[in-house]
Write a protein that holds these residues in place. Structure first.
Motif, short mmCIF file in Angstrom:
data_model
loop_
_atom_site.label_atom_id
_atom_site.label_comp_id
_atom_site.label_asym_id
_atom_site.label_seq_id
_atom_site.Cartn_x
_atom_site.Cartn_y
_atom_site.Cartn_z
N THR A 52 0.84 -1.20 0.00
CA THR A 52 0.00 0.00 0.00
C THR A 52 0.87 1.24 0.00
O THR A 52 1.84 1.33 0.79
N ASN A 53 0.55 2.16 -0.90
CA ASN A 53 1.33 3.39 -0.98
C ASN A 53 1.06 4.28 0.23
O ASN A 53 -0.08 4.47 0.64
N ARG A 54 2.13 4.83 0.79
CA ARG A 54 2.00 5.71 1.94
C ARG A 54 1.93 7.16 1.47
O ARG A 54 2.64 7.55 0.54
N GLU A 55 1.09 7.94 2.06
CA GLU A 55 0.98 9.34 1.70
C GLU A 55 2.29 10.05 2.04
O GLU A 55 2.80 9.95 3.15
N GLY A 56 2.78 10.76 1.06
CA GLY A 56 4.05 11.45 1.25
C GLY A 56 5.18 10.68 0.60
O GLY A 56 5.56 10.93 -0.54
N TYR A 57 5.73 9.72 1.34
CA TYR A 57 6.85 8.95 0.81
C TYR A 57 6.90 7.59 1.50
O TYR A 57 6.60 7.47 2.69
N GLY A 58 7.26 6.56 0.73
CA GLY A 58 7.39 5.22 1.28
C GLY A 58 6.16 4.38 1.05
O GLY A 58 5.18 4.80 0.42
N VAL A 59 6.20 3.17 1.56
CA VAL A 59 5.10 2.22 1.39
C VAL A 59 4.81 1.56 2.73
O VAL A 59 5.67 1.49 3.62
N ASP A 60 3.58 1.11 2.87
CA ASP A 60 3.16 0.30 4.01
C ASP A 60 2.96 -1.13 3.51
O ASP A 60 2.25 -1.36 2.51
N TRP A 61 3.58 -2.07 4.19
CA TRP A 61 3.52 -3.47 3.74
C TRP A 61 2.21 -4.09 4.20
O TRP A 61 2.17 -5.00 5.02
#
Length: 299
Positions: A52-61
């Motif tokens: 899942t794409n994280r708002e801002g930067y990075g991802v959530d698994w």
């Protein structure tokens, strides 16, 4: 005292150890390289496509299928269809141009073969981006082509050729045409021309001899050239960016945009996975067709 039998397997054991050491030094690094730089990134890409794409930067698994559902959106689905359309069109154009070139190149003398091969290899000595920017100089409104056509009186005002679908198609053909020519040439050079002469002696005309003998014998090279042109044409986004501007968007352009501007890495990974599956299917069909043609050739 009992005499012990001499061991006769010493040299054989040493030879086996040498072969094992040679295998370790040659094959093991290849496996390590494949796992680290091919299998590892591929598995990471597949796993990332379900994140899942994280708002801002990075991802959530967090497991999700939304990234693949977004591909069915008409905007993104149209991008895939447009990429397939361009790939089919460019491959067909390259086949019509490259097959006769490679076929007649194989019939040249050895001296002229080396000369033509040198001219085919010359573009690879220059960076592809530089060569594409050269096409901008040729195709732009005040470019070489429009200037020449206006001097000859063929046109009255400059044509808008740059940043259009035909210009992107021209860039694809220019970039990938050598791969088709070399693939067809490698098959045509191995062709037994006596079979063609035998077909003509048995009453076949030039077209029948070509379809029944020449085309079948050079089919592996033709299919290899189609694979080498079709698959890259779906991902060569820099050609669409340089010669098409923002009007022509391919799957590769969409992946690049999601990785840089959109910062949506999971969706970009999902696009890459679908593109990989599509190219894998094409390669599988190619292997099936070539395997069937080889079996028909045996009988």
């Amino acid at each position: 005292m009992e005499q012990r039998p001499e061991c006769t397997g010493g040299s054989g054991g040493q030879e086996m150890r040498k072969k094992k050491d040679l295998w370790s030094f040659t094959v093991v690094p290849l496996y390590v390289f494949t796992i680290v730089f091919v299998v590892g990134p591929l598995l990471y890409m597949i796993a990332l496509s379900f994140a899942t794409n994280r708002e801002g930067y990075g991802v959530d698994w967090i497991f999700t299928l939304e990234n693949y559902k977004r591909i069915l959106d008409p905007v993104y689905l149209d991008t895939f269809l447009q990429s397939l359309k361009l790939a089919f069109t460019s491959t067909l154009s390259i086949m019509l141009l490259g097959y006769p070139f490679g076929y007649f190149m194989a019939k040249l003398s050895s001296r002229w073969k080396s000369r033509v091969m040198m001219f085919l290899m010359l573009p690879f000595w220059i960076n592809s981006l530089i060569r594409l920017y050269g096409w901008i100089v040729i195709l732009q409104t005040k470019g070489v082509l429009n200037g020449s056509l206006m001097r000859l009186g063929i046109i009255d005002e400059p044509l808008k050729m740059l940043y259009s679908y035909p210009s992107v198609l021209l860039g694809m053909i220019y970039t990938l045409l050598p791969f088709m020519i070399l693939s067809v040439y490698s098959s045509a050079e191995k062709l037994d021309w006596s079979l063609v002469e035998a077909a003509r002696d048995l009453g076949a005309d030039a077209v029948q001899a070509f379809c029944s003998v020449t085309l079948k014998m050079t089919l592996p090279g033709l299919l290899s050239g189609m694979i080498l042109t079709f698959i890259p044409s779906m991902g060569l986004f820099f050609i669409a960016d340089i010669l098409g501007g923002n009007k022509i968007v391919l799957v590769g352009s969409l992946i690049q945009d999601q990785m840089t501007r959109g910062s949506d890495w999971p969706f970009a990974a999902a696009l890459a996975v679908v593109l990989t599956l599509l190219t894998t299917l094409i390669i599988y069909l190619y292997r099936r067709i070539t395997h069937t043609s080889e079996l028909e050739g045996l009988y």
